[in-house]
Motif scaffolding. Structure first.
Motif, PDB file in Angstrom:
ATOM      1  N   GLY A 188       0.765  -1.242   0.000  1.00  0.00           N
ATOM      2  CA  GLY A 188       0.000   0.000   0.000  1.00  0.00           C
ATOM      3  C   GLY A 188       0.794   1.288   0.000  1.00  0.00           C
ATOM      4  N   LYS A 189       2.065   1.260  -0.469  1.00  0.00           N
ATOM      5  CA  LYS A 189       2.898   2.473  -0.457  1.00  0.00           C
ATOM      6  C   LYS A 189       2.315   3.576  -1.331  1.00  0.00           C
ATOM      7  CE  LYS A 189       6.454   0.315  -2.001  1.00  0.00           C
ATOM      8  NZ  LYS A 189       5.763  -0.980  -2.069  1.00  0.00           N
ATOM      9  N   THR A 190       2.058   3.250  -2.596  1.00  0.00           N
ATOM     10  CA  THR A 190       1.625   4.264  -3.559  1.00  0.00           C
ATOM     11  C   THR A 190       0.255   4.819  -3.207  1.00  0.00           C
ATOM     12  OG1 THR A 190       2.929   3.096  -5.230  1.00  0.00           O
ATOM     13  CG2 THR A 190       1.358   4.720  -6.025  1.00  0.00           C
ATOM     14  N   THR A 191      -0.629   3.970  -2.704  1.00  0.00           N
ATOM     15  CA  THR A 191      -1.954   4.442  -2.281  1.00  0.00           C
ATOM     16  C   THR A 191      -1.823   5.413  -1.116  1.00  0.00           C
ATOM     17  OG1 THR A 191      -2.891   2.316  -2.968  1.00  0.00           O
ATOM     18  CG2 THR A 191      -4.242   3.681  -1.530  1.00  0.00           C
ATOM     19  N   LEU A 192      -0.910   5.130  -0.195  1.00  0.00           N
ATOM     20  CA  LEU A 192      -0.709   6.017   0.955  1.00  0.00           C
ATOM     21  C   LEU A 192      -0.140   7.365   0.509  1.00  0.00           C
ATOM     22  CD1 LEU A 192      -0.968   5.684   4.157  1.00  0.00           C
ATOM     23  CD2 LEU A 192       1.517   5.726   4.106  1.00  0.00           C
ATOM     24  N   VAL A 193       0.803   7.339  -0.448  1.00  0.00           N
ATOM     25  CA  VAL A 193       1.351   8.605  -0.972  1.00  0.00           C
ATOM     26  C   VAL A 193       0.233   9.445  -1.573  1.00  0.00           C
ATOM     27  CG1 VAL A 193       2.898   9.622  -2.691  1.00  0.00           C
ATOM     28  CG2 VAL A 193       3.670   7.682  -1.340  1.00  0.00           C
TER      29      VAL A 193
END
Length: 605
Positions: free
Chosen positions: A15-20
């Motif tokens: 979920g890195k990109t979603t969090l960014v």
């Protein structure tokens, strides 16, 4: 304005990109009337389709008068080299762990790199709203991981936050509050991550850790300014990796803000910027003031472990579907890729229209092939093979650390498959209906394994692997296909009549009414040797009436062969023909007599 530099690290799909995306929405420069695309940092079409980050990207947000530079890193093992270099640009990391999956191999890898770089971590347990999420188990695994990796007392005193990136909610406690958005994460970054150790009065020191490419200004270096100030039109020195020095003029300086790159006149110590002006700038070099050429320590770039041979297309269908087919165009495109991707190596094979392209893994090279196909290139590729090294006169090959999660009912099949590929079982444990096994095995055994693994586990299995080290070569053959190919005898168009007659000899890849040529692979044989078959045969039309009524031929559905399936299927004497419209399998030698001669010469050597 104070600066904070932070990298977001995690295992793939945690979920890195979603969090960014959610953090960008909380920037004071974000226009509430504009709409951010889902996973906006994944700008490449393939990144969006596959839901993975391929290349690291940097952005920045303004929050409470702080400028927070955020680096979104890849989660897949093939792109782990990017993560390692980014650690030198930031002062802290945001470690994301899926509350359901817990600690995974890439979690261990990225955290190890962060701790080695003496960075302070903030832990975010993500996806706590996911069904069957076990928050306490995940937190316990994270603490165990920190202790295993030898974190010091300062690093062990990390804050833990709980979040749902998809909902844009975060909290200091293990439950979600619809009124609390991303503020807890942003506030913790400001309070916990130290400001860059910046020396604005010192002499300039800048080191690119990533490379970008722009059609207008060419190659650009992305990195952190360690000391001093940088201004457009300044003449500066570049200390090369070999110690030589070259001077150049800074033409452009770009800062990231949200999804835009803003051109600025100057930048100060502690900031992360892109610079243009040196056509062949490389990762790890140091940009300094003229007369003060004090180089920073070199950055490590991971060596490639897998290579593929690229060739110009010489099949009978060459030039019919692609726009760029010549050796010069392919050479130009591969060189352009090396300008952006520092982990890629391209070497032209002398006196031939072929190139050896080396990368960090099968996925790394597969994405390059797919990008070129979409850009209307036409070419051929060989089977992927690992890079073998000579160490003290002994052949060594790369080994992988492999972790597999799958339903327990498939565990026996998976263990048998890994055993055939020379894997060594390290640990095994059961979590509910799922089992987790940990293996070490040669990288050769993983080439082409993914497709078989997903078929065997009916799509429920998850495999994660990461490069371990080089070890002596023990086994002659690992992971080769045991079955032969069905090879077309002649050129023409496939017929339902011919396919129906050949179905008992193997599984077909093609439907009726498809153009084929001699030497093209049209299916997988059910024996261990190749079979040359006539797939263009028409039914004889006579005026003789048959004894029984003609029945309608019902054909089995052909196996769909995408690029990954083709790379997994082919053997050393076979090639994949890549065009914008089709992906075909073929023998390297198209004529059956030529293949027989080559086999005879090989066995008599």
């Amino acid at each position: 304005m104070e600066i904070r530099n932070i990298a977001i690290i995690a295992h793939v799909d945690h979920g890195k990109t979603t969090l960014v995306n959610q953090l960008l929405k909380h920037s004071e420069r974000y226009d509430a009337h504009s709409q951010l695309d889902d996973r906006v940092m994944d700008s490449n079409d393939i990144e969006r389709e596959r839901g993975i980050t391929i290349l690291a990207k940097n952005t920045a947000i303004i929050y409470k008068k702080y400028r927070i530079n955020i680096l979104d890193t890849p989660g897949h093992a093939d792109f782990g080299g990017e993560v390692e270099r980014i650690m030198h640009m930031v002062d802290g990391v945001l470690l994301l762990v899926d509350a359901y999956e817990g600690v995974m191999p890439q979690t261990r890898f990225v955290l190890k790199k962060a701790l080695e770089a003496k960075l302070l971590p903030i832990v975010v347990v993500n996806k706590i709203d996911r069904k069957f999420a076990d928050i306490q188990r995940t937190v316990n695994e994270i603490y165990d991981l920190f202790i295993d990796l030898g974190a010091d007392e300062h690093q062990l005193d990390f804050p833990v936050l709980y979040a749902s990136g998809i909902q844009g909610l975060a909290n200091y406690k293990p439950h979600l509050d619809m009124d609390i958005k991303m503020e807890p994460i942003l506030d913790t970054i400001i309070d916990f991550i130290p400001r860059p150790n910046q020396d604005e009065t010192g002499h300039l020191q800048f080191q690119p850790a990533l490379i970008d490419y722009n059609d207008y200004v060419g190659r650009m270096g992305i990195g952190k300014i360690y000391k001093g100030k940088m201004t457009v039109n300044d003449t500066v020195s570049c200390v090369r990796m070999d110690g030589s020095i070259i001077q150049f003029r800074i033409q452009k300086i770009f800062q990231s803000m949200g999804m835009e790159k803003i051109e600025v006149e100057s930048a100060d110590a502690g900031d992360i910027v892109s610079i243009a002006g040196l056509p062949d700038i490389h990762v790890g070099e140091t940009i300094t003031e003229v007369g003060y050429e004090d180089a920073l320590p070199h950055l490590h770039i991971d060596e490639p472990t897998v290579q593929i041979t690229f060739l110009t297309n010489n099949s009978p269908f060459a030039g019919k579907e692609g726009k760029f087919v010549t050796a010069s165009k392919i050479d130009e495109r591969l060189f352009k890729e090396t300008q952006k991707d520092v982990s890629l190596r391209v070497e032209r094979i002398q006196s031939s229209e072929a190139w050896t392209v080396s990368g960090r893994g099968e996925l790394h090279l597969g994405i390059l092939i797919e990008n070129m196909r979409r850009e209307n290139f036409e070419f051929q590729v060989s089977r992927p093979r690992v890079i073998v090294k000579q160490i003290d006169g002994v052949k060594h090959e790369p080994y992988e650390d492999v972790q597999i999660d799958c339903p327990s009912e498939f565990m026996g099949t998976v263990i048998e498959m890994l055993g055939e590929r020379k894997g060594d079982l390290v640990t095994m444990k059961q979590i509910g209906d799922y089992s987790r096994i940990h293996y070490t095995m040669p990288s050769r055994g993983l080439i082409g394994f993914m497709t078989q693994f997903l078929t065997a586990t009916k799509g429920y299995g998850i495999i994660s692997h990461i490069f371990l080290d080089y070890r002596p070569v023990v086994y002659d053959t690992v992971g080769n296909r045991r079955t032969g190919s069905l090879v077309s005898l002649n050129s023409g168009m496939t017929t339902a009549y011919a396919i129906g007659r050949l179905e008992d000899r193997g599984q077909m890849f093609l439907e009726p009414r498809v153009h084929v040529y001699e030497g093209m692979i049209i299916g997988e044989a059910n024996k261990d040797t190749d079979m040359v078959v006539n797939v263009t045969q028409e039914k004889q039309l006579t005026n003789m009436r048959s004894a029984g009524k003609d029945s309608t031929v019902v054909l089995r559905k052909p196996r769909l062969m995408n690029l990954e399936a083709c790379l997994a299927f082919i053997n050393d004497d076979e090639l994949i023909e890549i065009t914008p419209k089709n992906i075909r399998l073929r023998k390297a030698l198209l004529r059956a007599n030529d293949r027989k001669k080559a086999f005879y010469n090989e066995t008599n050597e």
